[in-house]
Design a protein around this motif. Sequence first.
Motif, PDB file in Angstrom:
ATOM      1  N   VAL A   3       0.829  -1.201   0.000  1.00 44.56           N
ATOM      2  CA  VAL A   3       0.000   0.000   0.000  1.00 44.56           C
ATOM      3  C   VAL A   3       0.865   1.253   0.000  1.00 44.56           C
ATOM      4  CG1 VAL A   3      -1.869  -1.181   1.217  1.00 44.56           C
ATOM      5  CG2 VAL A   3      -0.187   0.132   2.513  1.00 44.56           C
ATOM      6  N   ARG A  38       0.601   4.670   1.778  1.00 45.37           N
ATOM      7  CA  ARG A  38      -0.149   5.137   2.952  1.00 45.37           C
ATOM      8  C   ARG A  38       0.155   6.602   3.242  1.00 45.37           C
ATOM      9  NH1 ARG A  38       1.026   1.846   8.265  1.00 45.37           N
ATOM     10  NH2 ARG A  38      -0.513   0.411   7.362  1.00 45.37           N
ATOM     11  N   CYS A  39      -0.919   7.348   3.495  1.00 50.01           N
ATOM     12  CA  CYS A  39      -0.773   8.703   4.030  1.00 50.01           C
ATOM     13  C   CYS A  39      -0.870   8.583   5.548  1.00 50.01           C
ATOM     14  CB  CYS A  39      -1.857   9.622   3.492  1.00 50.01           C
ATOM     15  SG  CYS A  39      -1.702  11.335   4.057  1.00 50.01           S
ATOM     16  N   ASN A  40       0.233   8.846   6.245  1.00 50.24           N
ATOM     17  CA  ASN A  40       0.337   8.673   7.700  1.00 50.24           C
ATOM     18  C   ASN A  40       0.217  10.054   8.338  1.00 50.24           C
ATOM     19  OD1 ASN A  40       1.163   8.277  10.353  1.00 50.24           O
ATOM     20  ND2 ASN A  40       2.661   6.699   9.796  1.00 50.24           N
ATOM     21  N   CYS A  43       4.050  10.330   3.922  1.00 45.71           N
ATOM     22  CA  CYS A  43       3.506   9.287   3.053  1.00 45.71           C
ATOM     23  C   CYS A  43       4.566   8.201   2.918  1.00 45.71           C
ATOM     24  CB  CYS A  43       3.138   9.837   1.682  1.00 45.71           C
ATOM     25  SG  CYS A  43       1.723  10.968   1.694  1.00 45.71           S
ATOM     26  N   LYS A  93       1.507  -4.838   4.097  1.00 50.05           N
ATOM     27  CA  LYS A  93       0.520  -5.307   5.064  1.00 50.05           C
ATOM     28  C   LYS A  93       0.450  -6.830   4.934  1.00 50.05           C
ATOM     29  CE  LYS A  93      -3.057  -2.864   6.036  1.00 50.05           C
ATOM     30  NZ  LYS A  93      -4.342  -2.147   6.051  1.00 50.05           N
ATOM     31  N   ILE A 149      -8.137  -2.633   3.093  1.00 54.61           N
ATOM     32  CA  ILE A 149      -7.577  -1.304   2.866  1.00 54.61           C
ATOM     33  C   ILE A 149      -8.195  -0.335   3.874  1.00 54.61           C
ATOM     34  CG2 ILE A 149      -7.607   0.637   1.265  1.00 54.61           C
ATOM     35  CD1 ILE A 149      -5.570  -1.270   0.458  1.00 54.61           C
ATOM     36  N   GLN A 185      -9.384   3.131   4.593  1.00 57.20           N
ATOM     37  CA  GLN A 185      -9.769   4.372   3.910  1.00 57.20           C
ATOM     38  C   GLN A 185     -10.910   5.053   4.685  1.00 57.20           C
ATOM     39  OE1 GLN A 185     -10.651   3.196  -0.166  1.00 57.20           O
ATOM     40  NE2 GLN A 185      -8.516   3.396  -0.779  1.00 57.20           N
ATOM     41  N   TYR A 233      -4.617   7.048   9.346  1.00 57.32           N
ATOM     42  CA  TYR A 233      -4.089   6.522   8.094  1.00 57.32           C
ATOM     43  C   TYR A 233      -5.145   6.597   6.999  1.00 57.32           C
ATOM     44  CZ  TYR A 233      -0.722   4.222  11.234  1.00 57.32           C
ATOM     45  OH  TYR A 233       0.206   3.960  12.184  1.00 57.32           O
ATOM     46  N   TYR A 234      -4.644   6.673   5.758  1.00 49.95           N
ATOM     47  CA  TYR A 234      -5.487   6.481   4.573  1.00 49.95           C
ATOM     48  C   TYR A 234      -4.598   5.798   3.540  1.00 49.95           C
ATOM     49  CZ  TYR A 234      -9.272   7.260   1.252  1.00 49.95           C
ATOM     50  OH  TYR A 234     -10.322   7.073   0.371  1.00 49.95           O
ATOM     51  N   GLU A 235      -5.088   4.688   2.965  1.00 52.17           N
ATOM     52  CA  GLU A 235      -4.217   3.852   2.144  1.00 52.17           C
ATOM     53  C   GLU A 235      -4.750   3.679   0.730  1.00 52.17           C
ATOM     54  OE1 GLU A 235      -2.708   0.954   5.809  1.00 52.17           O
ATOM     55  OE2 GLU A 235      -4.334   0.309   4.475  1.00 52.17           O
ATOM     56  N   CYS A 287      -7.578   1.813  -5.221  1.00 52.72           N
ATOM     57  CA  CYS A 287      -6.566   2.785  -5.653  1.00 52.72           C
ATOM     58  C   CYS A 287      -7.136   3.653  -6.773  1.00 52.72           C
ATOM     59  CB  CYS A 287      -5.289   2.061  -6.103  1.00 52.72           C
ATOM     60  SG  CYS A 287      -3.937   3.187  -6.562  1.00 52.72           S
TER      61      CYS A 287
END
Length: 351
Positions: free
Chosen positions: A98, A100-102, A108, A113, A126, A128, A134-136, A166
């Motif tokens: 993934v 990921r926006c952390n 990022c 995973k 995922i 989201q 997080y957002y993946e 995605c």
Amino acid sequence: MRYGYFDSEIVGTDPEGMPIFDRAETSDLFRLLFAKLVSNGVLASPGDCFQVIAAEGLNVTVRPGFGMINGAFAYDESENKLALDKAPTQYSRIDRIVLRCNYADRLCELVVKTGTVAANPVPPVIVQPSAGDYYELGLATVLVGSNATVITQANITDTRLDRNVCGLITQLIDHLDTGVFFAQLDQFYKEFVNKTETDYQLSREQYLAMCQEIVDTLNTFERTSEDDFDAWFASIKDKLSGDLAGSLQNQIDALTQVIFLNKYGLCSKVTAIQKDAAGNTQSITETDLQEDVTAVTTFQKDAAGNTQRITTEVTPTAGNYTYTKITEFATTDANGSKTITESYTQNIKEE
């Protein structure tokens, strides 16, 4: 209302002496701006943007790329190598790669995973959420079989084009007012339906007329055939005496015998055998006494004198065909075992 960006003015200082601005904004306003203008996903060009490919062992490589996650962007101009956990000893698992926006760590990142081992494994979900740390975006899934030591490209499923996990970045204009176009399409559809119904009715009438013509033709053929049969029977009935069925059966039997003799049999016949100087048989010619049919048999041998092929050409005097029978012998092992293959063909007589 939040808006931006305009120049700020210093309205004071904080306890540490740092200036305080009257219109200061956080980075999330920037992300909000881009999130409204550009969709989540990775760039469509180049085609290998953040593509996951197999590397040596239990490793994968993520190609350079650019992606957008809720207004935040991730850009990497270098490849990244990611290591997967050791393969399970029983069953298999599916890992997910993934982007990921952390938000918690303010970055990022590319993350593996690790999936759960199972007889029928599924990839990790995922993340989201509408809000959270997080957002993946799912770039790929990787199947790790039991006791696997190498990941191949066949084990990797590319999910970058799957909008559910995605997808590709769409630009500022991702939809248009299609009202006018829809009205035109709707009008075209109505006209098409009307024309189709008219054409269908015409085609149906033509089809029924054609069917009636076929029925009429069949009825005419039936009547004509019956008349022809009556005329034929009238021409031969005087030639049949006594038991009509018996006479017809005698004619059928005679015709069957002629066909059998011409194609398959040589009953009363003369046989001529041709030999070479060494006394080897070269060919055999058989002719029935009535000279209705002739059969010529030739032999083909190898250097050791073993017969490889026997060919018989049967030529009836009457009719348009000749008949060929070919018998081939093949040695199948060192003990001298053989297979015999026979084939039959019908040939048109040459003028």
